[in-house]
Write a protein that holds these residues in place. Structure first.
Motif, mmCIF file in Angstrom:
data_model
loop_
_atom_site.group_PDB
_atom_site.id
_atom_site.type_symbol
_atom_site.label_atom_id
_atom_site.label_comp_id
_atom_site.label_asym_id
_atom_site.label_seq_id
_atom_site.Cartn_x
_atom_site.Cartn_y
_atom_site.Cartn_z
ATOM 1 N N GLU A 1 14.862 -21.856 6.612
ATOM 2 C CA GLU A 1 15.788 -22.057 5.489
ATOM 3 C C GLU A 1 15.088 -22.823 4.372
ATOM 4 O O GLU A 1 14.263 -23.713 4.612
ATOM 5 N N SER A 2 15.414 -22.489 3.160
ATOM 6 C CA SER A 2 14.782 -23.114 2.000
ATOM 7 C C SER A 2 14.971 -24.634 2.019
ATOM 8 O O SER A 2 16.088 -25.138 2.103
ATOM 9 N N GLY A 3 13.882 -25.338 1.967
ATOM 10 C CA GLY A 3 13.930 -26.802 1.925
ATOM 11 C C GLY A 3 14.098 -27.467 3.272
ATOM 12 O O GLY A 3 14.109 -28.699 3.357
ATOM 13 N N ALA A 4 14.216 -26.681 4.364
ATOM 14 C CA ALA A 4 14.447 -27.262 5.688
ATOM 15 C C ALA A 4 13.301 -28.173 6.117
ATOM 16 O O ALA A 4 13.531 -29.257 6.667
ATOM 17 N N THR A 5 12.079 -27.737 5.868
ATOM 18 C CA THR A 5 10.921 -28.534 6.269
ATOM 19 C C THR A 5 10.870 -29.853 5.521
ATOM 20 O O THR A 5 10.609 -30.910 6.109
ATOM 21 N N GLU A 6 11.149 -29.808 4.220
ATOM 22 C CA GLU A 6 11.112 -31.026 3.424
ATOM 23 C C GLU A 6 12.203 -32.007 3.836
ATOM 24 O O GLU A 6 11.998 -33.226 3.824
ATOM 25 N N VAL A 7 13.351 -31.479 4.220
ATOM 26 C CA VAL A 7 14.443 -32.348 4.672
ATOM 27 C C VAL A 7 14.043 -33.080 5.948
ATOM 28 O O VAL A 7 14.297 -34.275 6.107
ATOM 29 N N PHE A 8 13.396 -32.344 6.847
ATOM 30 C CA PHE A 8 12.958 -32.978 8.091
ATOM 31 C C PHE A 8 11.838 -33.983 7.827
ATOM 32 O O PHE A 8 11.802 -35.053 8.442
ATOM 33 N N LYS A 9 10.937 -33.663 6.933
ATOM 34 C CA LYS A 9 9.868 -34.607 6.592
ATOM 35 C C LYS A 9 10.456 -35.894 6.011
ATOM 36 O O LYS A 9 9.947 -36.994 6.265
ATOM 37 N N GLN A 10 11.516 -35.746 5.246
ATOM 38 C CA GLN A 10 12.185 -36.929 4.700
ATOM 39 C C GLN A 10 12.784 -37.772 5.828
ATOM 40 O O GLN A 10 12.739 -39.007 5.794
ATOM 41 N N ALA A 11 13.323 -37.094 6.842
ATOM 42 C CA ALA A 11 13.870 -37.809 8.001
ATOM 43 C C ALA A 11 12.768 -38.563 8.740
ATOM 44 O O ALA A 11 12.990 -39.671 9.240
ATOM 45 N N ILE A 12 11.584 -37.955 8.818
ATOM 46 C CA ILE A 12 10.433 -38.631 9.436
ATOM 47 C C ILE A 12 10.095 -39.901 8.664
ATOM 48 O O ILE A 12 9.883 -40.964 9.249
ATOM 49 N N ASP A 13 10.062 -39.793 7.335
ATOM 50 C CA ASP A 13 9.751 -40.949 6.489
ATOM 51 C C ASP A 13 10.782 -42.060 6.680
ATOM 52 O O ASP A 13 10.432 -43.244 6.765
ATOM 53 N N GLU A 14 12.054 -41.669 6.762
ATOM 54 C CA GLU A 14 13.114 -42.662 6.910
ATOM 55 C C GLU A 14 13.011 -43.379 8.258
ATOM 56 O O GLU A 14 13.217 -44.594 8.337
ATOM 57 N N PHE A 15 12.687 -42.631 9.305
ATOM 58 C CA PHE A 15 12.532 -43.243 10.622
ATOM 59 C C PHE A 15 11.368 -44.219 10.622
ATOM 60 O O PHE A 15 11.495 -45.367 11.098
ATOM 61 N N ARG A 16 10.241 -43.812 10.107
ATOM 62 C CA ARG A 16 9.072 -44.681 10.091
ATOM 63 C C ARG A 16 9.303 -45.912 9.215
ATOM 64 O O ARG A 16 8.852 -47.014 9.545
ATOM 65 N N ASN A 17 10.035 -45.735 8.128
ATOM 66 C CA ASN A 17 10.352 -46.877 7.253
ATOM 67 C C ASN A 17 11.259 -47.871 7.973
ATOM 68 O O ASN A 17 11.108 -49.086 7.824
ATOM 69 N N GLU A 18 12.231 -47.348 8.743
ATOM 70 C CA GLU A 18 13.139 -48.224 9.480
ATOM 71 C C GLU A 18 12.388 -49.019 10.535
ATOM 72 O O GLU A 18 12.614 -50.223 10.707
ATOM 73 N N VAL A 19 11.479 -48.360 11.242
ATOM 74 C CA VAL A 19 10.689 -49.054 12.253
ATOM 75 C C VAL A 19 9.793 -50.102 11.598
ATOM 76 O O VAL A 19 9.642 -51.220 12.101
ATOM 77 N N GLN A 20 9.204 -49.758 10.455
ATOM 78 C CA GLN A 20 8.354 -50.705 9.743
ATOM 79 C C GLN A 20 9.156 -51.901 9.246
ATOM 80 O O GLN A 20 8.675 -53.043 9.267
ATOM 81 N N LEU A 21 10.400 -51.651 8.814
ATOM 82 C CA LEU A 21 11.270 -52.737 8.355
ATOM 83 C C LEU A 21 11.572 -53.699 9.502
ATOM 84 O O LEU A 21 11.516 -54.929 9.329
ATOM 85 N N LEU A 22 11.886 -53.143 10.674
ATOM 86 C CA LEU A 22 12.139 -53.980 11.843
ATOM 87 C C LEU A 22 10.884 -54.767 12.219
ATOM 88 O O LEU A 22 10.957 -55.945 12.573
ATOM 89 N N ARG A 23 9.746 -54.107 12.123
ATOM 90 C CA ARG A 23 8.482 -54.769 12.452
ATOM 91 C C ARG A 23 8.200 -55.917 11.486
ATOM 92 O O ARG A 23 7.711 -56.983 11.900
ATOM 93 N N SER A 24 8.496 -55.711 10.201
ATOM 94 C CA SER A 24 8.256 -56.750 9.196
ATOM 95 C C SER A 24 9.151 -57.964 9.421
ATOM 96 O O SER A 24 8.848 -59.065 8.949
ATOM 97 N N ARG A 25 10.246 -57.760 10.134
ATOM 98 C CA ARG A 25 11.167 -58.864 10.448
ATOM 99 C C ARG A 25 10.821 -59.533 11.778
ATOM 100 O O ARG A 25 11.556 -60.395 12.252
#
Length: 232
Positions: free
Chosen positions: A84-108
């Protein structure tokens, strides 16, 4: 006289055998008891370790659970309609959000209150996601070990090699070993370091890692029974 000597010899032999058996039994019972105490102490230490981690359920483990669930939901959606159009980019964004959340927890300072297993798994999984996000080919880690022994002396070394593209497919292998005349070689190439997000290799590791992360979180929050240490 001879009968008396024979009787005495038999009695002495029986006493010797009995004493030997008793000594062996006593030694075995002592070692068994020590092993039981070691296991009991290890389990107690592990339970105290988990109990301390549970105090941070709300601040660390709940956000981590939500982030993992959100990533898994995004991957399920991507799997249903990968073209589906844009499906890959949507999932890549989810990857970024997950890694950012883990990094935020790590920074705390969250890593100070994660179990060692969970900390290691999150780091490995995060590196895998980051490397796979824009990957167009498969990458696998190969471990090659060498050992030379001679005259009671030995030398051993292990090296990691990265296999990419077709070589990562052709040279995939469970652990193998060969030893001849004091020279030994081991080879293993299973761990996927990166893979295209629409590949079977990505799916396999994604499912395995997220499943392990969820288990390790529940081990803390729900007091799950710790698994036995892996021999590997």
């Amino acid at each position: 006289m001879e009968a008396t000597i024979i009787t005495a010899a038999i009695a002495a032999g029986a006493a010797l055998v009995g004493g030997t058996i008793a000594a062996i039994s006593s030694t075995w019972n002592t070692r068994h008891k020590i092993k039981e105490l070691e296991v009991s102490a290890s389990q107690k230490l592990r339970e105290n370790y988990l109990q301390n981690a549970r105090e941070y359920t709300k601040g660390i483990y709940v956000p981590l659970t939500l982030a993992t669930s959100k990533l898994c939901d995004a991957f399920s959606t991507f799997q249903r309609n990968p073209s589906e159009s844009g499906a890959t980019e949507v999932f890549k964004q989810a990857i970024d959000e997950f890694r950012n959340e883990v990094q935020l927890l790590r920074s705390r300072g969250a890593e100070a209150f994660l179990t060692n297993e969970l900390e290691d798994r999150l780091r490995s999984f995060g590196e895998f996601l980051g490397a796979s996000r824009d990957s167009a080919s498969l990458s696998r880690k190969a471990e090659i070990g060498f050992r030379i022994g001679f005259g009671g002396l030995s030398w051993a070394e292990t090296s990691d090699v990265t296999l990419t593209g077709r070589s990562a497919v052709w040279w995939r292998s469970p652990r193998m070993s060969l030893s001849l005349l004091g020279v030994g070689v081991t080879y293993e190439a299973i761990v996927v370091q990166s893979a295209p997000v629409d590949s079977v290799e990505f799916l396999t590791r994604f499912v395995a890692d997220t499943g392990e992360i969820r288990y390790l979180i529940k081990e803390v929050t729900l007091g799950g029974k710790p698994r036995e240490q892996s021999t590997k």
